[in-house]
Design a protein around this motif. Structure first.
Motif, PDB file in Angstrom:
ATOM      1  N   PRO A   1      -3.870  -4.165   8.655  1.00  0.00           N
ATOM      2  CA  PRO A   1      -5.311  -3.951   8.800  1.00  0.00           C
ATOM      3  C   PRO A   1      -5.650  -2.569   9.358  1.00  0.00           C
ATOM      4  O   PRO A   1      -6.782  -2.107   9.216  1.00  0.00           O
ATOM      5  CB  PRO A   1      -5.749  -5.057   9.749  1.00  0.00           C
ATOM      6  CG  PRO A   1      -4.691  -6.095   9.619  1.00  0.00           C
ATOM      7  CD  PRO A   1      -3.420  -5.349   9.384  1.00  0.00           C
ATOM      8  N   MET A   2      -4.706  -1.947  10.011  1.00  0.00           N
ATOM      9  CA  MET A   2      -4.743  -0.516  10.288  1.00  0.00           C
ATOM     10  C   MET A   2      -3.332   0.006  10.067  1.00  0.00           C
ATOM     11  O   MET A   2      -2.393  -0.449  10.718  1.00  0.00           O
ATOM     12  CB  MET A   2      -5.179  -0.196  11.716  1.00  0.00           C
ATOM     13  CG  MET A   2      -5.174   1.308  12.010  1.00  0.00           C
ATOM     14  SD  MET A   2      -5.519   1.724  13.739  1.00  0.00           S
ATOM     15  CE  MET A   2      -4.014   1.191  14.546  1.00  0.00           C
ATOM     16  N   ILE A   3      -3.179   0.937   9.147  1.00  0.00           N
ATOM     17  CA  ILE A   3      -1.851   1.509   8.917  1.00  0.00           C
ATOM     18  C   ILE A   3      -1.406   2.203  10.189  1.00  0.00           C
ATOM     19  O   ILE A   3      -2.129   3.012  10.772  1.00  0.00           O
ATOM     20  CB  ILE A   3      -1.878   2.488   7.723  1.00  0.00           C
ATOM     21  CG1 ILE A   3      -1.748   1.692   6.431  1.00  0.00           C
ATOM     22  CG2 ILE A   3      -0.786   3.529   7.826  1.00  0.00           C
ATOM     23  CD1 ILE A   3      -1.587   2.522   5.195  1.00  0.00           C
ATOM     24  N   GLY A   4      -0.204   1.862  10.670  1.00  0.00           N
ATOM     25  CA  GLY A   4       0.299   2.402  11.927  1.00  0.00           C
ATOM     26  C   GLY A   4       1.110   3.655  11.746  1.00  0.00           C
ATOM     27  O   GLY A   4       0.655   4.767  12.044  1.00  0.00           O
ATOM     28  N   ALA A   5       2.337   3.503  11.239  1.00  0.00           N
ATOM     29  CA  ALA A   5       3.232   4.654  11.092  1.00  0.00           C
ATOM     30  C   ALA A   5       2.672   5.704  10.155  1.00  0.00           C
ATOM     31  O   ALA A   5       2.997   6.887  10.274  1.00  0.00           O
ATOM     32  CB  ALA A   5       4.601   4.182  10.593  1.00  0.00           C
ATOM     33  N   GLY A   6       1.827   5.301   9.239  1.00  0.00           N
ATOM     34  CA  GLY A   6       1.239   6.245   8.289  1.00  0.00           C
ATOM     35  C   GLY A   6       0.056   7.007   8.813  1.00  0.00           C
ATOM     36  O   GLY A   6      -0.592   7.742   8.049  1.00  0.00           O
ATOM     37  N   GLY A   7      -0.297   6.855  10.106  1.00  0.00           N
ATOM     38  CA  GLY A   7      -1.348   7.698  10.663  1.00  0.00           C
ATOM     39  C   GLY A   7      -2.451   7.003  11.421  1.00  0.00           C
ATOM     40  O   GLY A   7      -3.498   7.613  11.673  1.00  0.00           O
TER      41      GLY A   7
ATOM     42  N   MET B   1       0.826  -1.200   0.000  1.00  0.00           N
ATOM     43  CA  MET B   1       0.000   0.000   0.000  1.00  0.00           C
ATOM     44  C   MET B   1       0.865   1.257   0.000  1.00  0.00           C
ATOM     45  O   MET B   1       1.851   1.342   0.744  1.00  0.00           O
ATOM     46  CB  MET B   1      -0.923   0.017   1.220  1.00  0.00           C
ATOM     47  CG  MET B   1      -1.822  -1.203   1.297  1.00  0.00           C
ATOM     48  SD  MET B   1      -2.885  -1.393  -0.159  1.00  0.00           S
ATOM     49  CE  MET B   1      -2.762  -3.171  -0.446  1.00  0.00           C
ATOM     50  N   ASN B   2       0.496   2.209  -0.811  1.00  0.00           N
ATOM     51  CA  ASN B   2       1.200   3.488  -0.830  1.00  0.00           C
ATOM     52  C   ASN B   2       1.096   4.142   0.551  1.00  0.00           C
ATOM     53  O   ASN B   2       0.001   4.331   1.070  1.00  0.00           O
ATOM     54  CB  ASN B   2       0.590   4.405  -1.894  1.00  0.00           C
ATOM     55  CG  ASN B   2       1.500   5.551  -2.278  1.00  0.00           C
ATOM     56  OD1 ASN B   2       2.626   5.636  -1.778  1.00  0.00           O
ATOM     57  ND2 ASN B   2       1.034   6.413  -3.147  1.00  0.00           N
ATOM     58  N   GLY B   3       2.252   4.441   1.154  1.00  0.00           N
ATOM     59  CA  GLY B   3       2.267   4.987   2.502  1.00  0.00           C
ATOM     60  C   GLY B   3       2.404   3.940   3.581  1.00  0.00           C
ATOM     61  O   GLY B   3       2.473   4.278   4.762  1.00  0.00           O
ATOM     62  N   GLY B   4       2.458   2.674   3.189  1.00  0.00           N
ATOM     63  CA  GLY B   4       2.592   1.604   4.168  1.00  0.00           C
ATOM     64  C   GLY B   4       4.009   1.500   4.708  1.00  0.00           C
ATOM     65  O   GLY B   4       4.974   1.944   4.082  1.00  0.00           O
ATOM     66  N   TYR B   5       4.114   0.894   5.880  1.00  0.00           N
ATOM     67  CA  TYR B   5       5.413   0.683   6.515  1.00  0.00           C
ATOM     68  C   TYR B   5       5.459  -0.733   7.064  1.00  0.00           C
ATOM     69  O   TYR B   5       4.597  -1.124   7.854  1.00  0.00           O
ATOM     70  CB  TYR B   5       5.629   1.686   7.652  1.00  0.00           C
ATOM     71  CG  TYR B   5       6.931   1.486   8.398  1.00  0.00           C
ATOM     72  CD1 TYR B   5       8.120   2.017   7.915  1.00  0.00           C
ATOM     73  CD2 TYR B   5       6.966   0.755   9.591  1.00  0.00           C
ATOM     74  CE1 TYR B   5       9.325   1.821   8.596  1.00  0.00           C
ATOM     75  CE2 TYR B   5       8.160   0.559  10.278  1.00  0.00           C
ATOM     76  CZ  TYR B   5       9.329   1.088   9.768  1.00  0.00           C
ATOM     77  OH  TYR B   5      10.514   0.890  10.437  1.00  0.00           O
ATOM     78  N   HIS B   6       6.465  -1.487   6.620  1.00  0.00           N
ATOM     79  CA  HIS B   6       6.622  -2.860   7.070  1.00  0.00           C
ATOM     80  C   HIS B   6       8.045  -3.111   7.540  1.00  0.00           C
ATOM     81  O   HIS B   6       8.573  -4.211   7.391  1.00  0.00           O
ATOM     82  CB  HIS B   6       6.231  -3.813   5.947  1.00  0.00           C
ATOM     83  CG  HIS B   6       4.863  -3.565   5.405  1.00  0.00           C
ATOM     84  ND1 HIS B   6       3.715  -3.942   6.073  1.00  0.00           N
ATOM     85  CD2 HIS B   6       4.447  -2.907   4.286  1.00  0.00           C
ATOM     86  CE1 HIS B   6       2.656  -3.555   5.380  1.00  0.00           C
ATOM     87  NE2 HIS B   6       3.069  -2.928   4.296  1.00  0.00           N
ATOM     88  N   GLY B   7       8.646  -2.077   8.123  1.00  0.00           N
ATOM     89  CA  GLY B   7       9.994  -2.180   8.642  1.00  0.00           C
ATOM     90  C   GLY B   7      10.963  -1.311   7.875  1.00  0.00           C
ATOM     91  O   GLY B   7      10.639  -0.725   6.836  1.00  0.00           O
ATOM     92  N   GLY B   8      12.182  -1.245   8.392  1.00  0.00           N
ATOM     93  CA  GLY B   8      13.173  -0.338   7.845  1.00  0.00           C
ATOM     94  C   GLY B   8      13.571  -0.607   6.408  1.00  0.00           C
ATOM     95  O   GLY B   8      14.100   0.274   5.731  1.00  0.00           O
TER      96      GLY B   8
END
Length: 443
Positions: free
Chosen positions: A217-223, A164-171
């Protein structure tokens, strides 16, 4: 959780002036942190070894923590609502976890062997998460996501990832702004979070290349932006139809029920990645799922994928995790924690509506993020310069009030946070809305 009734006079009609004053006050209150930062710069680039913790003018250096409170090296006390970015679910001093760690230390640290606790811990995790039939441990959520995608590629014989655009799954798997220069060199297609039709079209376009779809299931770092159930169900249906491995990154969101958001939504992915709090605050990550997919890592098979890691089954994480997930974070505890967080977010949004400001809080359960705009938040976005300035001001005002949150504004409640602490945060947000109202847009 009543809002603050005390009348506070608005101040500062100019954002630049307000920020300059807040930064000056921050600096003046923390001479020891400033000195520590200068020393750190001599031996680490930017005085930093974890980019998330860097912010200007310099980060506050913490000395100690107890329960849901911390103290910095300048002697200031804080209510800790950052919760180590969701890893600090149990607070700083949970007696049962400390006892487990002390016991593990007493039995020897680096045994270079299999132990009994890792299978007990694995059994607890498999029993809790609907998707996990077999599980393997790593040292972080970043590693978990890398190894999970590698499993999907080996299992499907395909190479591409849909994220997902804006997703974060680690460094090494971060997709804000289209990607990161340190990302692993995987071929990636980016889709719009919560964009059902656009994402479905991308999946069908690339179906013959896609090994996996990965989504929080809920974007974390992205907001702290929840996915709609309809969006997640579409991903499940399309992945099934085209033989794609659907992966839920529940490194953060697994705290929202005994079995994560997958259990709340009733949607089961093929693989799940975990991390953060699950080993009671120790270094930890895990990935697990369907037996046939996880079998690619079975070392008894001659063509198995390698999965090393000196500390994958380290005795501290295994011992703390058994207690944290087996005894403390029960289904009843997780339900109560989610309810408390939902009630807090409702109260915060009521304060914003009361004062008519362009500010809102999104999230699920114990995770919450402020946004300084009025329109519904469906996916990550690029902040305006004004929004970023107000966000910094919010952080600095909360620090001045003795409340520690993530620099980006996110809060992740730990289990020791109670009604009194929630009320204190609500009062601080109300004080911010009143005092800074000239700088906030109108809802």
């Amino acid at each position: 959780m009543p809002p603050l009734d005390t009348v506070i006079a608005p101040r500062n009609t100019d954002l630049d002036t307000a920020l300059a004053e807040a930064r000056e006050a921050y600096i003046a209150a923390r001479p020891k942190s400033a000195a520590a930062y200068e020393r750190a710069k001599q031996v680490m680039p930017g005085g930093n070894t974890r980019s998330t913790l860097y912010y200007s003018p310099f980060p506050t250096a913490m000395e100690s923590g107890q329960g849901c409170y911390m103290k910095d090296i300048d002697g200031h006390d804080y209510l800790d609502l950052c919760g180590e970015y969701t890893a600090g679910l149990f607070g700083h001093s949970e007696a049962r976890i400390l006892k487990a760690i002390e016991g593990a230390i007493g039995r020897g640290l680096n045994l270079a062997a299999a132990g009994e606790r890792e299978s007990v811990f694995a059994g607890i995790i498999c029993a809790r998460f609907p998707s996990i039939e077999l599980v393997r441990f790593t040292n972080s959520g970043t590693e978990a996501n890398l190894f999970a995608f590698s499993a999907a590629r080996a299992f499907t014989g395909r190479q591409r990832l849909l994220a997902m655009n804006g997703g974060y799954h680690g460094g090494m798997m971060t997709f804000a702004g289209g990607g990161s220069p340190v990302n692993a060199p995987f071929p990636v297609t980016l889709a719009p979070y919560n964009g059902i039709e656009a994402t479905r079209a991308l999946i069908r376009e690339h179906k013959d290349e896609l090994a996996a779809i990965i989504v929080e299931p809920m974007i974390g770092a992205g907001g702290c932006i929840p996915a709609s159930r309809e969006f997640l169900q579409m991903l499940r249906d399309e992945a099934t139809a085209h033989g794609i491995v659907l992966t839920f990154d529940e490194v953060m969101t697994s705290r929202h029920s005994a079995g994560g958001l997958q259990k709340l939504h009733g949607i089961t992915p093929d693989l799940t990645t975990l991390g953060k709090y699950i080993a009671g605050g120790m270094s930890f990550g895990a990935f697990g799922g369907r037996k046939d997919i996880m079998a690619v890592y079975d070392p008894a098979h001659p063509k198995a994928l390698p999965h090393g890691g000196t500390f994958n089954n380290n005795v501290l994480s295994m011992s703390a995790g058994v207690v944290a997930m087996g005894e403390i974070f029960t289904e009843e505890a997780s339900e109560a924690h989610r309810a408390r967080g939902d009630a807090l977010r409702d109260a915060l949004n009521a304060v914003c509506r009361k004062h008519g400001v362009a500010m809102q809080f999104t999230g699920v359960g114990s995770m919450t993020q402020p946004h300084f705009r009025s329109e519904p938040i469906l996916r990550p976005y690029t902040q305006s310069a004004t929004e970023e300035g107000v966000r910094e001001l919010f952080f600095l005002d909360l620090m001045a009030a003795g409340i520690y949150i993530a620099r980006r504004g996110m809060t992740a409640l730990s289990l020791p946070v109670g009604e009194a602490e929630c009320a204190r945060y609500i009062a601080a947000v109300e004080a911010f809305c009143v005092a800074r109202k000239p700088l906030l847009g109108v809802a």
